[in-house]
Motif scaffolding. Structure first.
Motif, PDB file in Angstrom:
ATOM      1  N   GLY A 174      16.167 -21.310 -24.193  1.00 48.22           N
ATOM      2  CA  GLY A 174      15.335 -22.068 -23.268  1.00 48.22           C
ATOM      3  C   GLY A 174      16.157 -22.852 -22.264  1.00 48.22           C
ATOM      4  N   SER A 184       5.238 -25.249 -26.241  1.00 52.56           N
ATOM      5  CA  SER A 184       6.150 -25.175 -25.095  1.00 52.56           C
ATOM      6  C   SER A 184       6.081 -26.397 -24.188  1.00 52.56           C
ATOM      7  CB  SER A 184       5.854 -23.914 -24.281  1.00 52.56           C
ATOM      8  OG  SER A 184       4.524 -23.922 -23.789  1.00 52.56           O
ATOM      9  N   SER A 225       1.032 -23.014 -25.562  1.00 53.20           N
ATOM     10  CA  SER A 225       1.088 -24.136 -24.617  1.00 53.20           C
ATOM     11  C   SER A 225       1.515 -25.422 -25.318  1.00 53.20           C
ATOM     12  CB  SER A 225      -0.277 -24.334 -23.957  1.00 53.20           C
ATOM     13  OG  SER A 225      -0.669 -23.185 -23.240  1.00 53.20           O
ATOM     14  N   THR A 271      16.686 -20.948 -13.779  1.00 53.36           N
ATOM     15  CA  THR A 271      15.510 -21.084 -12.912  1.00 53.36           C
ATOM     16  C   THR A 271      15.710 -22.176 -11.873  1.00 53.36           C
ATOM     17  OG1 THR A 271      14.061 -20.311 -14.692  1.00 53.36           O
ATOM     18  CG2 THR A 271      13.038 -21.562 -12.899  1.00 53.36           C
ATOM     19  N   LEU A 276       9.848 -23.019 -24.938  1.00 55.70           N
ATOM     20  CA  LEU A 276       9.018 -21.893 -24.519  1.00 55.70           C
ATOM     21  C   LEU A 276       9.416 -20.578 -25.180  1.00 55.70           C
ATOM     22  CD1 LEU A 276       6.778 -20.688 -22.770  1.00 55.70           C
ATOM     23  CD2 LEU A 276       8.420 -20.519 -20.894  1.00 55.70           C
ATOM     24  N   VAL A 310       9.179 -27.608 -22.669  1.00 51.35           N
ATOM     25  CA  VAL A 310       9.731 -26.587 -21.757  1.00 51.35           C
ATOM     26  C   VAL A 310      10.812 -25.763 -22.453  1.00 51.35           C
ATOM     27  CG1 VAL A 310      10.853 -26.115 -19.552  1.00 51.35           C
ATOM     28  CG2 VAL A 310       9.176 -27.970 -19.718  1.00 51.35           C
ATOM     29  N   ALA A 364      16.075 -22.299 -18.299  1.00 49.31           N
ATOM     30  CA  ALA A 364      15.704 -23.420 -17.437  1.00 49.31           C
ATOM     31  C   ALA A 364      16.771 -23.680 -16.374  1.00 49.31           C
ATOM     32  CB  ALA A 364      15.478 -24.675 -18.278  1.00 49.31           C
TER      33      ALA A 364
END
Length: 220
Positions: free
Chosen positions: A104, A58, A55, A111, A64, A61, A108
């Motif tokens: 990442g 990441s 956590s 997503t 991660l 973001v 992202a």
């Protein structure tokens, strides 16, 4: 193939036999396949520690993938009763971080695009909205499973490119495992939606799933 539960039961029986003198000494006891997982409470604590570390790493973001890869390698070392000091976790983070930023960023962007498609499908502005929405959800599932598989496969020697190239073969070799990983990703989303601080425990459990699913007993 013996299950981990059978191995733990045999180990407990051997300890009792050794204590009362009715059986072989502990020196003759077979070694557990996952000796670091013998203590359930200690394993739970380590899962929470991994969740906290992942956590923290990441938080930006885009980091991660590197956080997950380092967490997976740390928990594997712990379960195998290898040297699992936290400094090795940070070494893996440094090795995975910069190349992992590309992974990442790609995850992202994908997503965000898929979430926009799902939102548009719900709005009714797009023709064939239900189909577009379904494709969006399938895409999100694919992104989540691919990210977990990549984190599972990554190593400093293989790198992110090699890990990503190995994903299709890994999925073909364990289709049921891919659905288990999808369930783990869904669990993280649900518990975080219910209470955001639960992300720490959820992501730790997801890392445990990534480590344990490939080594689970399978029917032949």
């Amino acid at each position: 193939m013996t299950s981990p539960r059978s191995e733990r039961r045999a180990a407990r029986a051997a300890r009792r036999a050794d204590a009362d003198g009715s059986g072989p000494t502990l020196g003759d006891t077979p070694r557990l396949r996952n000796p670091g997982a013998a203590g359930a409470f200690a394993l739970f604590g380590e899962v929470l520690l991994v969740g906290l570390l992942v956590s923290l790493v990441s938080l930006p973001v885009l980091t991660l993938p590197a956080a997950l890869a380092a967490g997976v390698r740390h928990l594997r070392r712990y379960i195998a009763a290898d040297d699992s000091r936290v400094r090795f976790f940070w070494q893996d983070v440094r090795a995975a971080l910069l190349p992992g930023l590309v992974v990442g960023l790609a995850a992202a962007v994908a997503t965000v695009v898929l979430l926009i498609d799902i939102d548009l499908a719900r709005s009714g502005f797009l023709p064939g909205g239900p189909v577009v929405g379904a494709i969006g959800w399938v895409g999100l599932a694919a992104v989540a499973v691919s990210l977990l598989f990549a984190a599972s496969l990554w190593s400093p020697d293989l790198g992110w490119r090699g890990a990503i190239r190995a994903i299709p073969e890994a999925v073909r070799g364990d289709i049921a495992g891919a659905f288990y990983l999808l369930a783990a990703a869904g669990f993280v989303v649900v518990v975080t939606w219910m209470l955001p601080p639960l992300f720490v425990a959820g992501i730790g459990c997801a890392v445990l799933a990534v480590v344990s699913i490939p080594s689970r007993p399978r029917r032949r």
